[in-house]
Design a protein around this motif. Sequence first.
Motif, PDB file in Angstrom:
ATOM      1  N   ASP A 144     -31.270 -36.788  10.899  1.00 34.18           N
ATOM      2  CA  ASP A 144     -32.138 -36.096   9.949  1.00 34.18           C
ATOM      3  C   ASP A 144     -32.625 -37.047   8.861  1.00 34.18           C
ATOM      4  N   TYR A 149     -29.967 -28.570  16.738  1.00 36.13           N
ATOM      5  CA  TYR A 149     -30.493 -29.124  15.488  1.00 36.13           C
ATOM      6  C   TYR A 149     -31.926 -28.679  15.201  1.00 36.13           C
ATOM      7  N   GLU A 192     -26.481 -35.022  13.360  1.00 37.13           N
ATOM      8  CA  GLU A 192     -27.531 -34.424  12.533  1.00 37.13           C
ATOM      9  C   GLU A 192     -27.708 -35.136  11.198  1.00 37.13           C
TER      10      GLU A 192
END
Length: 199
Positions: A90, A33, A86
């Motif tokens: 995120d 990531y 992710e």
Amino acid sequence: MNLRKIMLTLLVISLLSAISVVYVNQAASFNKYAPKLLRFEGEGYGIHKPIWGDKIFTKEEALYIHRHHYWNRFLGNHFKSQEVAEVLIDHLINAGEGRENRNIKAFEKIIGVPQNGVLTMSDVKAANDFEYPEDIVNPYVEYRLRYYRSRKDAKVNKGWFKRAKSFYMKEPEREEDNIVEDYIVVPKNQQNNIVEDIK
């Protein structure tokens, strides 16, 4: 130690190593990531100085903060799907947990667990039980877009929308159950006729 014990010990070690390799290869990874995160964050690496201190952070320091205070804190390595880990983490890096932890509650709603705003291992297990990660990822992207639209500074931060949309997953074609084929074995060239007759 006799030869039999040595062989047994080596066998156990080999087996445990193989299991851990399989587990690691099937888990989400911060290292996968990180390049995407750094591309989004650009200069300053996304470190919010009012929280982390008014200094110039190196890339290594920034990655340490992102890994330990976000990825690890929100159980990133325990997700089976890289994409699921992710899209959630995120957003937590970019927008925080939100008022009353609403960004986590939205994730919990999508995966069908009680919405208490605290991400737990049982939440991660529920997410890991999904057959298709896009059934979590794409609804969470939609949530992110709605969240950003609700922000008063959305018009000047169009990058938020581009960032969220980058996580969309293409939906694969899924095989639908064909009742006729499940119960009747007929030559391929006759299957269409049977379906037409049933209609």
